[in-house]
Design a protein around this motif. Structure first.
Motif, PDB file in Angstrom:
ATOM      1  N   ASP B  96       0.949  -1.204  -0.039  1.00  0.00           N
ATOM      2  CA  ASP B  96      -0.017   0.005   0.018  1.00  0.00           C
ATOM      3  C   ASP B  96       0.813   1.323  -0.114  1.00  0.00           C
ATOM      4  O   ASP B  96       0.482   2.156  -0.571  1.00  0.00           O
ATOM      5  N   ARG B  97       1.693   1.241   0.843  1.00  0.00           N
ATOM      6  CA  ARG B  97       2.859   2.277   0.935  1.00  0.00           C
ATOM      7  C   ARG B  97       3.461   2.703  -0.263  1.00  0.00           C
ATOM      8  O   ARG B  97       3.655   3.724  -0.582  1.00  0.00           O
ATOM      9  N   LEU B  98       4.164   1.608  -0.791  1.00  0.00           N
ATOM     10  CA  LEU B  98       4.651   1.794  -2.231  1.00  0.00           C
ATOM     11  C   LEU B  98       3.961   2.378  -3.356  1.00  0.00           C
ATOM     12  O   LEU B  98       4.346   2.976  -4.128  1.00  0.00           O
ATOM     13  N   ARG B  99       2.442   1.792  -3.222  1.00  0.00           N
ATOM     14  CA  ARG B  99       1.611   2.372  -4.167  1.00  0.00           C
ATOM     15  C   ARG B  99       1.375   3.939  -3.987  1.00  0.00           C
ATOM     16  O   ARG B  99       1.467   4.866  -4.970  1.00  0.00           O
ATOM     17  N   ARG B 100       1.394   4.319  -2.828  1.00  0.00           N
ATOM     18  CA  ARG B 100       1.278   5.699  -2.623  1.00  0.00           C
ATOM     19  C   ARG B 100       2.337   6.418  -2.894  1.00  0.00           C
ATOM     20  O   ARG B 100       2.224   7.625  -3.182  1.00  0.00           O
TER      21      ARG B 100
END
Lengths: 115, 448
Positions: B96-100
């Motif tokens: 999730d973080r990486l997508r953000r």
């Protein structure tokens, strides 16, 4: 990841500091495809230092002050995956022997922030 | 206890308040969740670091996964495989973080490609068990490119799962200072790209002693101050012991790891007997040996055999053998001093140091009498490395006492008192000094 190997001179007559050793070392780095670039520096007596003070006044003096025995003699820039590999190459450098040392510094990579 | 950062600290309380309907279950579940996390944390972190190559990201998503566990487990029950649950949750949060964060993603994509190239087989975590990648974390935390004084702190933080505040307490420094040091050391790992990897067989002999040194220092950090008032630090000794057990499980064939574990076990076995009721130091000859932990001594003794079999011994194996000889003796007199002297001879060859020479001199005094010990101590008198080392004058004082040279002994104890660092040691020396002075006067009185 790029690292600069800052090569500080030891005693010139140390074993493993023959010109051939330096050539072998450079060839090894080229063959491995890790060498980005590098230079040996001319004798310290040829160095000149420039400072600009707050008033913008230029001040040129002879040499860097070489009170310590640590004298920068040259550098190589290598591109390797991580610090351990960089340290392996630094350890193979003839300049690391005979009282010399090699300081390994990562080259700042601002690409991360550029996306 | 086991959270990785300040943000997670209040998460212990939150779910218990939040899920009022499940209050009894949560109250019951909390300790086991705590225990599960404490046990799994180092392994979870190592697996995440292996996958994402970033210590900070790994710590953040590990904390978030624990927070999620503290919310869900009290309601849904603790999953069958808590470690795998935590890892899956943490990985999802990382993605999730990486997508953000696209910049992060670009960087990690590169790291990931490298990691896959280096290790083509994916971690075997699909079948529910958490993979054990802790070994690479041991070597990262003890990397020679990191400041020596920060390696122990980082090991406690990443592998033992202590919070920054707990690590700070262990080293008796302010939390803010420790936080700065940990931030600085993590920045070096990231920016200089210190790899998360286990050194190859050809490098292991060069790198393993650094890891063992960290564990040994942590242990002595906790052990040296077992004064009774500072129980906190005995916890550190236990944490070091626990980590050494893990390292031994991960590297069962390394004899020096077995040696270190044996040394820590034999030493820690005496923890209850080392202090008296008021927290005062009790030396080997004053200890109630029935209070020694026999199970630990036995475990240590078996490991000594491993450590000393199949090749030239290493320094930890030899020290463990010495500790084992002390542990199996009925009392000081019947201790196998000739064998201990022989082992110190070996140790002195492996690690020539004045402290080892000092210990050897004391053992020689037990074998051949105090005069012989004093003669050896005299040869060390000019060593600058012993100039501020209180055990040196203490040993002299003890040997002089045994020769009834109480006036000289008192002088030696006064020298030692001036050098002693901890209150329990000073109290112990004051006791010896008083006794020597008393007997000194006593002997004068007999003289006409």
């Amino acid at each position: 990841m790029k690292y600069m190997l800052l090569i500080y001179a030891g005693s010139a007559d140390a074993e493993g500091c023959e010109p051939q050793d330096w050539m072998d070392y450079e060839k090894a780095m080229r063959d491995a495809g890790v060498l980005v670039g590098g230079h040996s520096l001319a004798d310290l007596t040829t160095a000149t230092t420039v400072r600009v003070d707050q008033a913008g006044e230029r001040n040129v003096t002879d040499g860097p002050f070489a009170e310590t025995r640590e004298v920068l003699g040259g550098y190589d820039v290598i591109d390797v995956p991580n610090l351990d590999v960089a340290l392996d190459w630094a350890a193979r450098c003839p300049g690391a022997r005979g009282g010399g040392s090699v300081v390994v510094r990562p080259i700042a990579d601002f690409g991360d922030f550029a996306g | 206890m086991g959270e990785s950062d300040a943000g997670a600290e209040d998460s212990q309380a939150r779910p218990l308040v939040g899920s009022a309907g499940a209050a009894p279950a949560s109250a019951e579940a909390a300790p086991s969740i705590e225990a599960a996390f404490r046990e799994e944390r180092g392994r979870l972190l190592a697996a995440l670091v292996h996958r994402f190559g970033d210590l900070d990201l790994a710590e953040e998503v590990a904390s978030e996964a624990v927070e999620a566990a503290l919310t869900h487990w009290p309601v849904d029950g603790v999953p069958r495989s808590p470690g795998a649950w935590l890892l899956t949750t943490a990985r999802r949060k990382a993605v999730d973080r990486l997508r953000r964060d696209t910049a992060y993603a670009a960087r990690l994509a590169i790291l990931q490609v490298e990691a896959d190239r280096a290790d083509p087989s994916p971690p075997a975590d699909a079948d529910g068990d958490l993979p054990d990648e802790r070994l690479q974390l041991f070597f990262t935390c003890a990397h020679p490119a990191l400041p020596a004084e920060d390696r122990g702190a980082l090991t406690l933080r990443c592998l033992a799962g202590l919070t920054t505040a707990e690590v700070a307490r262990a080293f008796l420094i302010p939390t803010a200072t420790m936080a700065q040091r940990i931030v600085r050391v993590k920045r070096k790992i990231r920016q200089a790209r210190i790899p998360f990897r286990v050194p190859g067989p050809d490098e292991l002999s060069e790198r393993l002693p650094g890891v063992l040194q960290v564990l040994y220092s942590l242990f002595t950090e906790g052990y040296a101050a077992s004064s009774g008032q500072t129980l906190q630090r005995l916890d550190i000794a236990e944490e070091a012991l626990r980590l050494t057990r893990i390292l031994h499980r991960l590297l069962p064939g390394e004899r020096e790891v077995a040696g270190l574990l044996a040394l820590l076990l034999s030493t820690h076995a005496r923890r209850d007997a080392r202090t008296g009721g008021d927290g005062e130091i009790r030396l080997l000859d004053e200890q109630d040996r029935s209070r020694w932990d026999r199970a630990m001594i036995e475990e240590g003794r078996a490991l000594v055999v491993t450590a000393l079999t199949g090749g030239p011994p290493g320094p930890y194996g030899v020290q463990a053998a010495i500790a084992a000889l002390h542990a199996e003796a009925e009392d000081v007199i019947s201790t196998d001093w000739p064998q201990i002297v022989a082992l110190y001879d070996v140790l002195l060859r492996l690690t020539p140091s004045p402290v080892v020479a000092l210990n050897r001199a004391v053992a020689v005094a037990m074998r051949d009498g105090p005069e012989a010990g004093l003669t050896l101590l005299a040869t060390l008198a000019d060593d600058p490395r012993l100039r501020d080392y209180s055990p040196y004058p203490t040993a002299r004082g003890d040997l002089l006492c045994r020769l009834d040279r109480f006036a000289e002994a008192a002088t030696a104890y006064r020298d030692a008192l001036a050098l002693a660092h901890t209150e329990p040691e000073r109290a112990h020396l004051r006791r010896r000094l008083t006794s020597a002075e008393h007997r000194c006067r006593g002997s004068h009185r007999i003289e006409p």
